[in-house]
Design an enzyme around this catalytic site. Sequence first.
Site, PDB file in Angstrom:
ATOM      1  N   ASP A  28      70.533 -28.977  14.598  1.00 27.93           N
ATOM      2  CA  ASP A  28      70.230 -30.196  13.862  1.00 27.93           C
ATOM      3  C   ASP A  28      70.401 -31.340  14.863  1.00 27.93           C
ATOM      4  OD1 ASP A  28      70.086 -32.101  11.652  1.00 27.93           O
ATOM      5  OD2 ASP A  28      72.234 -32.333  11.972  1.00 27.93           O
ATOM      6  N   ASP A  32      70.463 -35.462  14.335  1.00 29.63           N
ATOM      7  CA  ASP A  32      71.338 -36.600  14.067  1.00 29.63           C
ATOM      8  C   ASP A  32      72.687 -36.105  13.547  1.00 29.63           C
ATOM      9  OD1 ASP A  32      71.082 -39.584  14.160  1.00 29.63           O
ATOM     10  OD2 ASP A  32      71.935 -39.340  12.159  1.00 29.63           O
TER      11      ASP A  32
HETATM   12  N1  PLP Z   1      65.473 -38.505   7.591  1.00 29.72           N
HETATM   13  C1  PLP Z   1      65.432 -39.660   8.282  1.00 29.72           C
HETATM   14  C2  PLP Z   1      64.369 -40.663   7.976  1.00 29.72           C
HETATM   15  C3  PLP Z   1      66.387 -39.905   9.277  1.00 29.72           C
HETATM   16  O1  PLP Z   1      66.343 -41.071   9.965  1.00 29.72           O
HETATM   17  C4  PLP Z   1      67.387 -38.923   9.531  1.00 29.72           C
HETATM   18  C5  PLP Z   1      68.397 -39.151  10.555  1.00 29.72           C
HETATM   19  O2  PLP Z   1      68.325 -40.063  11.368  1.00 29.72           O
HETATM   20  C6  PLP Z   1      67.379 -37.732   8.788  1.00 29.72           C
HETATM   21  C7  PLP Z   1      66.409 -37.556   7.840  1.00 29.72           C
HETATM   22  C8  PLP Z   1      68.360 -36.617   9.026  1.00 29.72           C
HETATM   23  O3  PLP Z   1      68.017 -35.969  10.232  1.00 29.72           O
HETATM   24  P1  PLP Z   1      68.755 -34.631  10.724  1.00 29.72           P
HETATM   25  O4  PLP Z   1      68.198 -33.477   9.919  1.00 29.72           O
HETATM   26  O5  PLP Z   1      68.393 -34.548  12.196  1.00 29.72           O
HETATM   27  O6  PLP Z   1      70.214 -34.859  10.530  1.00 29.72           O
HETATM   28 CA    CA Z   2      72.277 -34.122  10.695  1.00 27.47          CA
END
Ligand code: PLP
Ligand code: CA
Length: 310
Positions: free
Chosen positions: A27, A29
Amino acid sequence: GEPRRCRRLEAEAARAVLGAADTLLFDCDGVLWRGEAAVGGAAAALGRLAAAGKRLCYVTNNSSRTRAAYTEKLRRLGFPPAEPRHVFGSAYCAARYLRQALPLGAAAYVLGSPALAAELEAVGVPHLGPGPAALPGPAPADWAQAPLDPAVRAVLVGFDEHFSYAKLCQALRYLLRGGPDCLLVGTNRDHRLPLEGGTAIPGTGCLVKAVETAAQREAFIVGKPNRYMFDCVASEFDIDPARTIMVGDRLDTDILMGNSCGLTTLLTLTGVTTLDEVKGHQESDCPARQSLVPDYYVDSIADLLPALGD
Ligand code: PLP
Ligand code: CA
């Protein structure tokens, strides 16, 4: 089966767990970075995993970037080089889903970002949006007269900072016109995007819910925890779930998908989850809560460095 217990992955166990894996799904973020800042030591840890011959793939629910943009961000933040084919964002996966689910030449009406449109273009799915809906009059009741494109056979909802009532109207009208033959697809259901300082902004799940409420039907969700995202990875690489580790910061998306796909799951505490939440699920004997418990946790993926040698 056995109830899961979430154990801290210390150096000794980390060597064994990493040694038994040939693929890691990350993953993004909350695991590799937070916003624009890399998690300290994360790039070095991935560098060593790559040097040890592991296959590294990236799975993110964020639909507002293309695969190419993720490879560029990884490069900019000092991560080992990744190719676009290693990146599975919900924009790319949604485009891939529509390419196989839509009849040839059929189009999608899109509530989303330019990146979502770019991924649709890259796989050859015609689309309308994500610009503003064209409106024939000043009042919402007039909007029901706005022209509908005869080619549209799907509504796709992703992260759309310009989401509007007018777009919601158009989405509903396409779904009413097509009935069950018009697909309804959402990139993900994340309800909030946490920001630094304990605040948050509404996530794509809010927009998907709005369309689902108007249409009175459920969307097909491409992103985690749905296994479609894992199936995309498994159809493009030779993946053995028993030799694959899912690394994430969120229980109801990353860890749930990993557990339901038979992967080894590793939670990192650099994102949205605390160990207390894990303990709550672990102590419950509700099977649905048990499936949110990861096999292992680390404070940060930088903690894997000692297990990866010099
Ligand atoms: N959706 C959006 C628009 C985001 O900006 C983020 C994180 O920045 C996420 C979902 C979650 O992302 P991830 O699955 O990488 O944690
Ligand atoms: Ca995440």
